[in-house]
Each structure stands twice: as C-alpha cells, then as structure tokens.
Design an enzyme around this catalytic site. Structure first.
Site, short mmCIF file in Angstrom:
data_model
loop_
_atom_site.label_atom_id
_atom_site.label_comp_id
_atom_site.label_asym_id
_atom_site.label_seq_id
_atom_site.Cartn_x
_atom_site.Cartn_y
_atom_site.Cartn_z
N LYS A 206 -8.55 6.20 5.74
CA LYS A 206 -7.25 5.81 5.10
C LYS A 206 -7.72 4.44 4.09
O LYS A 206 -8.68 3.66 4.50
CB LYS A 206 -6.55 5.21 6.49
CG LYS A 206 -5.75 6.28 7.04
CD LYS A 206 -4.93 6.04 8.05
CE LYS A 206 -4.24 7.14 8.90
NZ LYS A 206 -3.49 6.62 10.06
N SER B 74 -2.31 0.79 -4.53
CA SER B 74 -2.76 1.95 -3.73
C SER B 74 -4.03 2.35 -4.33
O SER B 74 -4.43 2.45 -5.52
CB SER B 74 -1.84 2.98 -3.74
OG SER B 74 -2.31 4.19 -3.50
N ASP C 160 0.90 -0.92 -0.03
CA ASP C 160 -0.10 0.11 -0.07
C ASP C 160 1.00 1.17 -0.09
O ASP C 160 2.09 1.12 0.40
CB ASP C 160 -0.88 -0.21 1.29
CG ASP C 160 -1.62 1.05 1.49
OD1 ASP C 160 -2.44 1.75 0.57
OD2 ASP C 160 -1.74 1.76 2.69
N LYS D 115 -10.95 -0.36 -2.07
CA LYS D 115 -10.76 -1.46 -1.08
C LYS D 115 -11.80 -1.08 0.08
O LYS D 115 -12.31 0.11 0.10
CB LYS D 115 -9.48 -0.91 -0.28
CG LYS D 115 -8.11 -1.15 -0.99
CD LYS D 115 -7.10 -0.69 -0.45
CE LYS D 115 -5.64 -0.42 -1.12
NZ LYS D 115 -4.51 0.43 -0.55
N ASP E 264 -1.85 -0.56 6.20
CA ASP E 264 -1.92 0.23 7.37
C ASP E 264 -3.39 0.30 7.53
O ASP E 264 -4.09 0.74 8.74
CB ASP E 264 -1.25 1.57 7.50
CG ASP E 264 -1.86 2.68 6.47
OD1 ASP E 264 -2.39 2.00 5.39
OD2 ASP E 264 -2.26 3.84 6.84
P1 B16 Z 1 -6.45 10.13 -4.18
P2 B16 Z 1 -3.55 4.24 -0.10
C1 B16 Z 1 -5.31 6.39 -0.28
O1 B16 Z 1 -4.03 5.76 -0.41
C2 B16 Z 1 -5.34 7.16 1.26
O2 B16 Z 1 -5.17 6.42 2.06
C3 B16 Z 1 -6.91 7.79 1.14
O3 B16 Z 1 -6.90 8.30 2.17
C4 B16 Z 1 -7.23 8.46 -0.03
O4 B16 Z 1 -8.42 9.09 -0.04
C5 B16 Z 1 -6.91 7.55 -1.27
O5 B16 Z 1 -5.58 6.97 -1.52
C6 B16 Z 1 -7.42 8.05 -2.72
O6 B16 Z 1 -6.41 9.24 -2.82
O7 B16 Z 1 -7.48 11.21 -3.58
O8 B16 Z 1 -4.95 10.68 -4.12
O9 B16 Z 1 -6.78 9.51 -5.42
O10 B16 Z 1 -3.61 4.06 1.21
O11 B16 Z 1 -4.67 3.40 -0.70
O12 B16 Z 1 -2.31 4.17 -0.72
MG MG Z 2 -2.85 3.08 3.31
#
Ligand code: B16
Ligand code: MG
Length: 219
Positions: free
Chosen positions: A43, A113, A7, A144, A169
């Site tokens: 998160k 991610s 992640d 997710k 996490d």
């Molecule tokens: P974005 P991860 C996630 O990252 C974040 O934990 C989450 O808070 C966020 O809303 C999501 O990415 C989307 O991010 O707005 O930049 O597309 O933990 O999956 O790496």
């Molecule tokens: Mg994360």
C-alpha cells in the site's frame, strides 16, 4: 489548516483489491502464490517497489532490469483491465460528503497518490473536477515515504506544508506527510498508523472530524 491532500487508493477508492488481484495473477504465472497477508506492504509504495516485495515473498531472485520492467508492465496491464469499468459506486463511504463540506469551508483539495493511474481513476469516479491540484505517480520521481508527492501538491496549491492535512491509509504515506512537515489523518488500523495525528477506522468518520475544522473566507 487550509488544504487537505488525499491519498487515492484506500482513501478515495479501494483500488488495493485490484492491485492485489493483478499481483496475484502475475505471481501465479511465475509459479507462486501471493498471499493477501503480504498485501499491506504494497500500500502506497510505487509499482517497481511493489514488484520487489512480491518477488521477495515468492523467493524469486536474479531478474534483469529489463525483465522486471516487463513483469511490472504485465501486472499493470492486468490492473488496468480490472479497473476499466470502475465508477462512482466505488468511491469510499463519506468521501463525497467530506469533499463537499471542505469546499463549503473553502479548503483547497489535492490528490497525492503514488499511482500513475491516479488522474485517470479520479476522472472515472467523476471527482477530478473537484480537485484544485492532482499529483500522481506521473509527476513525481520519489515514492512515499519520501514527501515529494505531498510537497508537490502543496506547491501547486500555493499553500505552505504546515497548513496542509494529508489523509492516508498507508504507513509509508503517514511517514511521507510527517517528513513533509504536514499534519495527517490516518484511515485504518491504530497500530499501523500510530504516527498519524488523528486516526479514524473508516472514511465514513471523516465528515465527523470536519466539524472541528475552521471556516475560511474566499479571497
Ligand atoms: P500504479 P496510493 C498506490 O496508490 C497503491 O497503494 C500501491 O499499491 C501502488 O503500487 C501504487 O499506488 C502505484 O500504482 O502501479 O497504478 O502506478 O495509495 O498512493 O494512491
Ligand atoms: Mg493509499
């Protein structure tokens, strides 16, 4: 185990603080305070789902889809400004050593991610070249705890799901790993991540776990 899927936010880098500051700025503009105690819920979840959670905490209802899109775009604009100068100094403790050790053991590594900025952030951290596959929010439709992000990473690596370990996490991320039939290492709170196979308090402990991983020959 032949592959490790990382992640990003909370595992490779602490971008959660920038997501939080950007949501807080947006909430302030809407006339309420977004409290840090609600941040854990954001998160690992997608941008639009995060917006729903933020609006719910402020008791705000009745936005059209178009208005919600504008709010999410505005938050993302703030977020991108905040991470503009992010660099290697923000990589979380032990991650470079863990990746180096995995490479020595001939593990494949991938990113899994939810963030649409995932690839760009890995590039800013000068880590992108080390990853055999990068799956971020641009490549998947389902957030997710749906396993799509991790299953797509395993497919790109050509490694069966049951031979992958996900490092996460977020509760939603551990649930996604389990739904995809993968093993998981949770980084953070034992209470929140209780469904993970192994839990460590911090990324600095990941290298210690590596000693227990088998070595693979290059083929
Ligand atoms: P974005 P991860 C996630 O990252 C974040 O934990 C989450 O808070 C966020 O809303 C999501 O990415 C989307 O991010 O707005 O930049 O597309 O933990 O999956 O790496
Ligand atoms: Mg994360």
């Amino acid at each position: 185990m032949k592959a490790i899927i990382f992640d990003l936010d909370g595992v490779v880098v602490d971008t959660a603080k920038y997501h939080y500051l950007a949501w807080r700025k947006l909430a302030g503009e809407l006339g309420f305070e977004f409290d840090i105690s609600n941040n854990e819920r954001l998160k690992g979840v997608s941008r639009m789902e995060s917006l729903s959670i933020v609006l719910e905490t402020g008791g705000m209802k009745g936005f059209t889809e178009e208005e919600k899109k504008e709010l999410a775009d505005r938050k993302n604009k703030y977020y991108l400004q905040m991470i503009r100068d992010i660099d290697e100094s923000e990589i979380l403790p032990g991650i470079p050593e863990f990746i180096a050790g995995l490479k020595e053991r001939n593990y494949k590594i991938a990113l899994g991610s939810a963030s649409k900025s995932g690839r760009m952030i890995l590039e800013k951290l000068k880590l992108a070249g080390l990853f055999d596959a990068i799956v971020d929010g641009n490549l998947v439709e389902r957030a997710k705890p749906d396993p799509q992000v991790f299953v797509t990473a395993a497919e790109l690596l050509k490694i069966p799901c049951e031979s992958c370990i996900v490092v996460e996490d977020a509760e939603a991320g551990i649930e996604a790993a389990r739904a995809g039939g993968m093993h998981s290492i949770g980084v953070g709170s034992k209470e929140l991540l209780k469904e993970a196979d192994i839990i460590v308090e911090s990324t600095a402990e990941l290298t210690g776990l590596m000693e227990a991983l088998p070595l693979y020959r290059k083929n």
